[in-house]
Write a protein that holds these residues in place. Structure first.
Motif, PDB file in Angstrom:
ATOM      1  N   ILE A 205       0.836  -1.206   0.000  1.00 54.22           N
ATOM      2  CA  ILE A 205       0.000   0.000   0.000  1.00 54.22           C
ATOM      3  C   ILE A 205       0.868   1.253   0.000  1.00 54.22           C
ATOM      4  CG2 ILE A 205      -1.623   1.348   1.424  1.00 54.22           C
ATOM      5  CD1 ILE A 205      -2.853  -1.409   2.247  1.00 54.22           C
ATOM      6  N   HIS A 206       1.910   1.268   0.827  1.00 55.61           N
ATOM      7  CA  HIS A 206       2.811   2.429   0.871  1.00 55.61           C
ATOM      8  C   HIS A 206       3.597   2.568  -0.432  1.00 55.61           C
ATOM      9  CE1 HIS A 206       2.371   3.973   4.964  1.00 55.61           C
ATOM     10  NE2 HIS A 206       2.221   2.725   5.360  1.00 55.61           N
ATOM     11  N   THR A 207       3.983   1.452  -1.022  1.00 50.98           N
ATOM     12  CA  THR A 207       4.700   1.504  -2.294  1.00 50.98           C
ATOM     13  C   THR A 207       3.827   2.096  -3.386  1.00 50.98           C
ATOM     14  OG1 THR A 207       5.994  -0.447  -1.654  1.00 50.98           O
ATOM     15  CG2 THR A 207       5.955   0.128  -3.985  1.00 50.98           C
ATOM     16  N   LEU A 208       2.582   1.689  -3.452  1.00 51.67           N
ATOM     17  CA  LEU A 208       1.671   2.240  -4.448  1.00 51.67           C
ATOM     18  C   LEU A 208       1.406   3.722  -4.202  1.00 51.67           C
ATOM     19  CD1 LEU A 208      -0.818  -0.759  -4.665  1.00 51.67           C
ATOM     20  CD2 LEU A 208       0.869  -0.078  -6.380  1.00 51.67           C
ATOM     21  N   ALA A 209       1.369   4.109  -2.934  1.00 59.58           N
ATOM     22  CA  ALA A 209       1.190   5.529  -2.616  1.00 59.58           C
ATOM     23  C   ALA A 209       2.342   6.367  -3.159  1.00 59.58           C
ATOM     24  CB  ALA A 209       1.050   5.716  -1.107  1.00 59.58           C
ATOM     25  N   ASP A 210       3.539   5.764  -3.255  1.00 61.79           N
ATOM     26  CA  ASP A 210       4.674   6.476  -3.848  1.00 61.79           C
ATOM     27  C   ASP A 210       4.391   6.870  -5.296  1.00 61.79           C
ATOM     28  OD1 ASP A 210       6.106   6.228  -1.503  1.00 61.79           O
ATOM     29  OD2 ASP A 210       7.253   4.471  -2.172  1.00 61.79           O
ATOM     30  N   TYR A 211       3.459   6.160  -5.929  1.00 60.66           N
ATOM     31  CA  TYR A 211       3.064   6.454  -7.315  1.00 60.66           C
ATOM     32  C   TYR A 211       1.696   7.148  -7.373  1.00 60.66           C
ATOM     33  CZ  TYR A 211       6.955   3.450  -8.609  1.00 60.66           C
ATOM     34  OH  TYR A 211       8.213   2.909  -8.756  1.00 60.66           O
TER      35      TYR A 211
ATOM     36  N   ASN B 166       1.292  -6.815  -9.298  1.00 62.96           N
ATOM     37  CA  ASN B 166       1.209  -6.618 -10.748  1.00 62.96           C
ATOM     38  C   ASN B 166       1.736  -5.233 -11.113  1.00 62.96           C
ATOM     39  OD1 ASN B 166      -0.058  -9.129 -11.050  1.00 62.96           O
ATOM     40  ND2 ASN B 166      -2.090  -8.231 -10.739  1.00 62.96           N
ATOM     41  N   ILE B 167       2.795  -5.194 -11.894  1.00 63.21           N
ATOM     42  CA  ILE B 167       3.391  -3.923 -12.316  1.00 63.21           C
ATOM     43  C   ILE B 167       3.144  -3.722 -13.802  1.00 63.21           C
ATOM     44  CG2 ILE B 167       5.505  -2.544 -12.414  1.00 63.21           C
ATOM     45  CD1 ILE B 167       6.491  -4.172  -9.993  1.00 63.21           C
ATOM     46  N   ASN B 168       3.871  -4.453 -14.647  1.00 66.17           N
ATOM     47  CA  ASN B 168       3.628  -4.411 -16.093  1.00 66.17           C
ATOM     48  C   ASN B 168       3.083  -5.746 -16.588  1.00 66.17           C
ATOM     49  OD1 ASN B 168       4.948  -1.798 -16.169  1.00 66.17           O
ATOM     50  ND2 ASN B 168       6.895  -2.880 -16.084  1.00 66.17           N
ATOM     51  N   THR B 169       2.327  -6.404 -15.756  1.00 64.53           N
ATOM     52  CA  THR B 169       1.849  -7.755 -16.010  1.00 64.53           C
ATOM     53  C   THR B 169       0.884  -7.792 -17.194  1.00 64.53           C
ATOM     54  OG1 THR B 169       1.895  -7.933 -13.596  1.00 64.53           O
ATOM     55  CG2 THR B 169       0.913  -9.763 -14.811  1.00 64.53           C
ATOM     56  N   ASP B 170       0.988  -8.853 -18.013  1.00 62.84           N
ATOM     57  CA  ASP B 170       0.014  -9.091 -19.082  1.00 62.84           C
ATOM     58  C   ASP B 170      -1.255  -9.640 -18.436  1.00 62.84           C
ATOM     59  OD1 ASP B 170      -1.506  -9.882 -21.227  1.00 62.84           O
ATOM     60  OD2 ASP B 170       0.115 -10.931 -22.273  1.00 62.84           O
TER      61      ASP B 170
ATOM     62  N   GLN C 238      -1.484  -0.395 -15.859  1.00 63.76           N
ATOM     63  CA  GLN C 238      -2.842  -0.069 -16.300  1.00 63.76           C
ATOM     64  C   GLN C 238      -3.372   1.156 -15.575  1.00 63.76           C
ATOM     65  OE1 GLN C 238      -5.683  -3.049 -17.608  1.00 63.76           O
ATOM     66  NE2 GLN C 238      -7.013  -2.511 -15.876  1.00 63.76           N
ATOM     67  N   GLU C 239      -3.058   1.282 -14.299  1.00 63.21           N
ATOM     68  CA  GLU C 239      -3.568   2.412 -13.529  1.00 63.21           C
ATOM     69  C   GLU C 239      -2.872   3.722 -13.909  1.00 63.21           C
ATOM     70  OE1 GLU C 239      -6.219   2.180 -11.601  1.00 63.21           O
ATOM     71  OE2 GLU C 239      -6.313   0.032 -12.074  1.00 63.21           O
ATOM     72  N   LEU C 240      -1.586   3.663 -14.220  1.00 65.54           N
ATOM     73  CA  LEU C 240      -0.837   4.884 -14.527  1.00 65.54           C
ATOM     74  C   LEU C 240      -0.843   5.225 -16.011  1.00 65.54           C
ATOM     75  CD1 LEU C 240       2.344   4.421 -12.277  1.00 65.54           C
ATOM     76  CD2 LEU C 240       0.270   5.744 -11.768  1.00 65.54           C
ATOM     77  N   GLY C 241      -1.156   4.231 -16.847  1.00 63.51           N
ATOM     78  CA  GLY C 241      -1.118   4.462 -18.289  1.00 63.51           C
ATOM     79  C   GLY C 241       0.289   4.468 -18.860  1.00 63.51           C
ATOM     80  N   ARG C 242       1.227   3.890 -18.129  1.00 65.62           N
ATOM     81  CA  ARG C 242       2.615   3.812 -18.602  1.00 65.62           C
ATOM     82  C   ARG C 242       3.308   2.654 -17.913  1.00 65.62           C
ATOM     83  NH1 ARG C 242       6.093   5.728 -14.631  1.00 65.62           N
ATOM     84  NH2 ARG C 242       5.124   7.004 -12.976  1.00 65.62           N
ATOM     85  N   ALA C 243       4.343   2.148 -18.575  1.00 65.27           N
ATOM     86  CA  ALA C 243       5.137   1.085 -17.975  1.00 65.27           C
ATOM     87  C   ALA C 243       5.986   1.641 -16.837  1.00 65.27           C
ATOM     88  CB  ALA C 243       6.024   0.434 -19.027  1.00 65.27           C
ATOM     89  N   VAL C 244       6.258   0.809 -15.855  1.00 67.19           N
ATOM     90  CA  VAL C 244       7.053   1.188 -14.687  1.00 67.19           C
ATOM     91  C   VAL C 244       8.141   0.138 -14.513  1.00 67.19           C
ATOM     92  CG1 VAL C 244       7.010   1.723 -12.228  1.00 67.19           C
ATOM     93  CG2 VAL C 244       4.992   2.185 -13.628  1.00 67.19           C
TER      94      VAL C 244
ATOM     95  N   VAL D 241      10.235  -0.332  -8.626  1.00 61.25           N
ATOM     96  CA  VAL D 241       9.198  -0.649  -7.640  1.00 61.25           C
ATOM     97  C   VAL D 241       9.781  -1.511  -6.530  1.00 61.25           C
ATOM     98  CG1 VAL D 241       6.963  -1.766  -7.276  1.00 61.25           C
ATOM     99  CG2 VAL D 241       7.368  -0.441  -9.369  1.00 61.25           C
ATOM    100  N   GLN D 242      10.600  -2.469  -6.919  1.00 58.85           N
ATOM    101  CA  GLN D 242      11.254  -3.338  -5.944  1.00 58.85           C
ATOM    102  C   GLN D 242      12.078  -2.526  -4.948  1.00 58.85           C
ATOM    103  OE1 GLN D 242      13.287  -7.255  -7.194  1.00 58.85           O
ATOM    104  NE2 GLN D 242      14.919  -5.753  -7.312  1.00 58.85           N
TER     105      GLN D 242
END
Length: 268
Positions: A157-163, A209-213, A235-241, A246-247
């Motif tokens: 949750i905190h990692t996603l908040a960074d984005y 899931n980051i850039n997962t198909d 998918q949420e950001l509209g760009r690859a990360v 993220v790791q």
């Protein structure tokens, strides 16, 4: 003692984030971090089993030492970080019919299938997904499997908040979700959890899931849940990360929440 918890779990309805783990100074709070890169699922599973067995052997020797009044040794903690080629895994309580592909169709999609010894149902791992396998001796932190799961979720949750992605929990379901509050129109899972715990030593873990198909999730009933969607950071950001980026954001959040020190180690 062996406990399991995974995709669907009776979790507390209180969604307040847990605080950092309070542990006695005498316990080993160092976590050895191994970044494995893209690795076959069986290879990572074998490594987890090896580290689990080594840790349990130390605990057995410590019990014998305590009975003899001799000093005990610190037990280790590991965090394995990786990605997998396309693979579906089915937990101990899962239903085989939740895999919607035949063996021939699996091969056609370049995927493999494993029945494994975590709790829960079926899930997917693949490139672009960050998978974390903590091999933690919870005697070094706290002996509470629910707190353990909540802290893994909180780190994500905190990692996603960074984005600037707002994520949280849904009562009764393990994992990290977007649109997670009652009445939100489109609840969707971005991170799945499934663990095994033997004598308070954990294995298996989380998959973010980051850039997962996401099309690969269409070939299963993810975690046995039929009425909610799956999403990714891309998918949420509209760009690859970058998965590595993220790791590198997630690991310090985990360390802070568990009150752990980090030791970076190359994969052997």
């Amino acid at each position: 003692m062996t406990q399991y918890s995974a995709c669907v779990s009776p979790v507390p309805t209180d969604s307040r984030p847990p605080g950092p783990a309070a542990v006695p100074a005498s316990q080993n709070r160092e976590v050895v971090v191994r970044r494995l890169g893209l690795v076959a699922y069986q290879q990572a599973w074998d490594l987890q089993e090896q580290l689990l067995a080594q840790t349990l052997a130390v605990k057995t020797r410590n019990r014998q030492a305590q009975e003899a009044g001799a000093p005990v040794s610190a037990t280790p903690n590991y965090l394995l970080l990786c990605q997998h080629p396309h693979v579906y895994t089915l937990g101990k309580s899962g239903k085989p019919e939740h895999l919607l592909l035949t063996e021939a169709e699996l091969a056609g999609h370049g995927a493999t299938f494993h029945r494994i010894n975590r709790g829960g149902d079926i899930t997917y791992h693949g490139p672009g997904q960050l998978v974390g396998y903590p091999i933690f001796d919870l005697d070094n932190f706290f002996t509470d499997i629910h707190q353990y799961l909540r802290l893994l979720e909180e780190a994500v949750i905190h990692t996603l908040a960074d984005y600037d992605v707002r994520a949280g929990r849904i009562a009764g379901l393990t994992g990290v979700w977007l649109d997670f509050e009652d009445g939100d129109p489109n609840p969707r899972k971005i991170c799945a959890l499934g663990v095994k715990c033997s004598r308070w030593v954990t294995m298996h873990g989380f998959a973010l899931n980051i850039n997962t198909d996401l099309a690969y999730f269409g070939h299963i009933v993810p975690c046995g849940i039929t009425d909610k969607a799956v999403t990714s950071l891309q998918q949420e950001l509209g760009r690859a990360v970058s998965v590595a980026e993220v790791q590198d954001r997630l690991v310090p959040h985990l360390a802070r929440l568990f009150g752990a020190g980090l030791v970076n180690e190359s994969a052997s």
